[in-house]
Design an enzyme around this catalytic site. Structure first.
Site, short mmCIF file in Angstrom:
data_model
loop_
_atom_site.label_atom_id
_atom_site.label_comp_id
_atom_site.label_asym_id
_atom_site.label_seq_id
_atom_site.Cartn_x
_atom_site.Cartn_y
_atom_site.Cartn_z
N GLU A 107 -3.37 5.45 4.22
CA GLU A 107 -3.21 4.21 3.45
C GLU A 107 -1.75 3.80 3.45
O GLU A 107 -0.85 4.65 3.53
CB GLU A 107 -3.65 4.42 2.00
CG GLU A 107 -5.13 4.28 1.78
CD GLU A 107 -5.56 2.82 1.60
OE1 GLU A 107 -4.87 1.92 2.12
OE2 GLU A 107 -6.58 2.61 0.96
N ASP A 108 -1.51 2.50 3.33
CA ASP A 108 -0.14 2.03 3.17
C ASP A 108 0.32 2.21 1.73
O ASP A 108 1.41 2.68 1.46
CB ASP A 108 0.02 0.57 3.61
CG ASP A 108 -0.93 -0.39 2.91
OD1 ASP A 108 -1.86 0.06 2.21
OD2 ASP A 108 -0.76 -1.62 3.07
N ASP A 111 -2.82 1.71 -5.12
CA ASP A 111 -2.51 0.96 -6.32
C ASP A 111 -3.58 1.29 -7.37
O ASP A 111 -3.46 2.27 -8.09
CB ASP A 111 -2.49 -0.53 -5.92
CG ASP A 111 -1.89 -1.43 -6.96
OD1 ASP A 111 -0.67 -1.60 -6.93
OD2 ASP A 111 -2.64 -1.95 -7.79
N PHE A 160 5.94 -5.62 -6.67
CA PHE A 160 5.17 -6.17 -5.55
C PHE A 160 6.04 -6.00 -4.32
O PHE A 160 7.10 -6.61 -4.21
CB PHE A 160 4.80 -7.64 -5.76
CG PHE A 160 3.73 -8.05 -4.80
CD1 PHE A 160 2.40 -7.98 -5.17
CD2 PHE A 160 4.05 -8.45 -3.51
CE1 PHE A 160 1.40 -8.32 -4.26
CE2 PHE A 160 3.06 -8.78 -2.60
CZ PHE A 160 1.73 -8.72 -2.98
N ARG A 173 4.73 -7.83 6.96
CA ARG A 173 4.43 -6.50 7.49
C ARG A 173 5.49 -5.99 8.45
O ARG A 173 5.67 -4.80 8.60
CB ARG A 173 3.09 -6.53 8.24
CG ARG A 173 1.89 -6.80 7.39
CD ARG A 173 0.62 -6.66 8.23
NE ARG A 173 -0.54 -7.24 7.60
CZ ARG A 173 -1.26 -6.68 6.64
NH1 ARG A 173 -0.92 -5.49 6.20
NH2 ARG A 173 -2.31 -7.28 6.14
#
Length: 187
Positions: A107-108, A111, A160, A173
């Protein structure tokens, strides 16, 4: 609200601050790759990236794992814009068989944990030998589902962030670092 990525503006101007530098990421990714190599030894490993955010992290990570691995991708999301909807949508499933194999989900960022929790259960139902998770970033303060994450690159506060695979509405990205997006672009 300003539109992020519009008007030919330099993307770096849209970043409030760099949270994790390119060098810090590179060093940590190499460390994680070596940990994984040691952990899995000569067992067959299937590395599954969650699209699209994991691509940059995963491509760098697997170059630090000096053993044969199988690679696949899944597209799953619970996000629209900057908020989780809580509804998990799988738009691309894996094609590599995982029954009886060790699976590593890449996963990046983790959250809420909603998407990851769903994917872990799905892979267990498909009878993977083991299912573990690695993430570049984690935000434990936002967690809604209690998910175990075995390998973590960096724990971050509730910012964020974009860059190194992470995006805001598909933009950002390609930044080589993880940066905090200025609020004026997403609020």
């Amino acid at each position: 609200m300003k539109k992020f990525g519009s008007g030919g503006k330099n993307m770096r101007e849209m970043i409030d601050k760099i949270l994790i530098t390119e060098d810090e990421i590179s060093k940590r990714v190499a460390e994680l790759g070596k940990e994984l190599e040691k952990e899995y030894g000569d067992r067959e490993l299937v590395v599954i990236g969650i699209l699209k955010g994991s691509v940059t992290f995963m491509s760098d990570l697997i170059r630090h794992i000096d053993k044969p691995i199988l690679v696949d991708y899944m597209a799953a999301s619970s996000y629209e814009g900057s908020e989780s909807t809580g509804h998990i949508k799988i738009s691309k499933d894996i094609t590599v068989p995982i029954k009886g194999k060790d699976v590593l989900i890449v996963e990046d960022i983790i959250d809420t944990g909603n998407t990851l929790s769903h994917i872990i259960e799905l892979f267990k139902e498909r009878e993977a030998r083991s299912v573990k998770t690695i993430t570049l970033l984690t935000k434990p303060s936002r967690r809604q589902k209690n998910v175990e994450v075995e390998y973590i690159g960096f724990e971050i506060p509730d910012y964020f962030v974009v860059g190194y695979g992470l995006d805001y509405n598909q933009i950002g990205r390609n930044l080589p670092f993880v940066g905090v997006l200025k609020e004026e672009y997403y609020k």
